[in-house]
Design an enzyme around this catalytic site. Structure first.
Site, PDB file in Angstrom:
ATOM      1  N   CYS A 112      -8.701  39.960   3.812  1.00 17.02           N
ATOM      2  CA  CYS A 112      -8.956  41.275   4.396  1.00 17.02           C
ATOM      3  C   CYS A 112      -8.622  42.442   3.476  1.00 17.02           C
ATOM      4  O   CYS A 112      -9.049  43.572   3.714  1.00 17.02           O
ATOM      5  CB  CYS A 112      -8.208  41.401   5.720  1.00 17.02           C
ATOM      6  N   HIS A 261      -9.604  48.293   7.366  1.00 13.32           N
ATOM      7  CA  HIS A 261     -10.111  46.959   7.663  1.00 13.32           C
ATOM      8  C   HIS A 261     -10.221  46.812   9.174  1.00 13.32           C
ATOM      9  O   HIS A 261      -9.290  47.145   9.915  1.00 13.32           O
ATOM     10  CB  HIS A 261      -9.170  45.893   7.088  1.00 13.32           C
ATOM     11  N   ASN A 291     -14.421  40.920  13.249  1.00 17.21           N
ATOM     12  CA  ASN A 291     -13.658  41.027  12.007  1.00 17.21           C
ATOM     13  C   ASN A 291     -14.356  40.166  10.955  1.00 17.21           C
ATOM     14  O   ASN A 291     -14.328  38.940  11.027  1.00 17.21           O
ATOM     15  CB  ASN A 291     -12.228  40.544  12.256  1.00 17.21           C
TER      16      ASN A 291
END
Length: 334
Positions: A112, A261, A291
């Site tokens: 990430c 993020h 995500n």
């Protein structure tokens, strides 16, 4: 000389799994409660034989409809789901794009925070005079590491690939400052215990384990300490961003867009609360794609540009955090 983002494109797999699909498959799951925290209503999932490389190829096909690939002299490929143990995906992409032999090519294993680390490495290469235009690829298919009965991860993650052209510029804009940090003591708060050389896959690692929340997984699957990761992000990300702003004498009210993020709705809202940011300053697009790990930030940048949230001369903060545990932030003028 500075480094600017010239162009971004991304590709999401055609298959879409909605929360309704998950509810039908798992009648016992309380998805309404989960969605309150995740903010995800659907996610794109790679096909059985569709890899991160396949997704990145389709993203590149879009990118080079309007860009000249012959100018690329470096490929930096970030993925945690490569096609092979060796060679790296960057070499597969070098072959697919038919690039010249003088192109730098390498992969790095990050999640990430991968886009932030990738931009930092591209910045170093350009400033060292080793490249002028770099293709940064961020692509992952986490769905292949997720147990279908693990509600905590299956609801949250989607697959995707983003490709970014980064180049040197003589204009006084682009990347202004970068900060990268790590916290290896939390390495097992988000990990896959088995499958590497330390603990190879075996019959014993394939045994299904049920946790105290009813999630089922094996040691071959992603295991996430959701609260632990959330707590870590809250403790480091706002401080890092504030530190970067203070160092460069910029007030947070002067930042046109914060691109964090897209970890989860709960994570983004807690950062906004801790930093006292208003909704107009923070771009959020997690609802329909989930995500997407290392592709999350560039996808958000592209969507923000397309929605006129970022334009020429916008002051932007990029901030990533996750697996490692790692965190990094970049201040730039777009």
């Amino acid at each position: 000389m500075s480094l600017i983002i010239k162009s971004i494109e991304y590709y999401l797999p055609e298959t879409i799994i909605t929360n309704e699909d998950l509810q039908k498959e798992n009648p016992s799951w309380n998805l309404e409660k989960v969605v309150e925290k995740s903010g995800v209503y659907q996610r794109h999932i790679a096909g059985e034989n569709e890899t991160a490389f396949d997704l990145s190829v389709k993203a590149c096909d879009k990118l080079f409809q309007t860009n000249d690939k012959s100018e690329i002299d470096g490929i930096i490929y970030c993925t945690q789901s490569p096609d092979y143990i060796m060679p790296p995906n960057s070499f597969l992409l070098h072959k697919y794009l038919c690039l010249k032999d003088g192109v730098i090519a390498f992969d790095f294993n990050h999640a990430c925070t991968g886009y932030i680390y990738g931009l930092a490495m591209a910045n170093a290469f350009v400033k060292a005079g080793m490249a002028k235009q770099i293709l940064l690829v961020t692509a992952d298919t986490y769905s292949k590491y997720i147990n279908n009965k693990d509600r905590s991860t299956r609801v949250l993650f989607g697959d995707g690939a983003a490709v970014t052209i980064i180049e040197e510029s003589n204009e006084r804009k682009g990347i202004i400052d970068i900060e990268l940090r790590s916290s290896g003591s939390g390495y097992n708060k988000f990990w896959i215990p088995a499958g590497g050389l330390r603990l190879p896959k075996s019959d014993s690692t394939s045994v299904v384990i049920k946790d105290d929340r009813g999630n089922k997984r094996t040691q071959n699957d992603i295991e996430m300490d959701g609260f632990g990761v959330w707590s870590f992000i809250n403790s480091v990300a706002p401080k890092q961003v504030n530190r970067l702003l203070e160092k460069n004498n910029i007030d947070k009210t002067d930042v046109n867009q914060f691109i964090f993020h897209q970890a989860s709705k709960m994570t983004l809202e807690s950062i906004m609360r801790l930093m006292k940011l208003n909704k107009e300053q923070v771009f959020i697009n997690i609802r329909n794609i989930g995500n997407t790990v290392s592709a999350s930030i560039p996808i958000a940048i592209k969507d923000a540009i397309d929605q006129d949230k970022i334009d020429i001369d916008s002051t932007v903060i990029l901030s990533g955090f996750g697996v490692g545990l790692s965190y990094g932030s970049i201040l730039m003028e777009y």
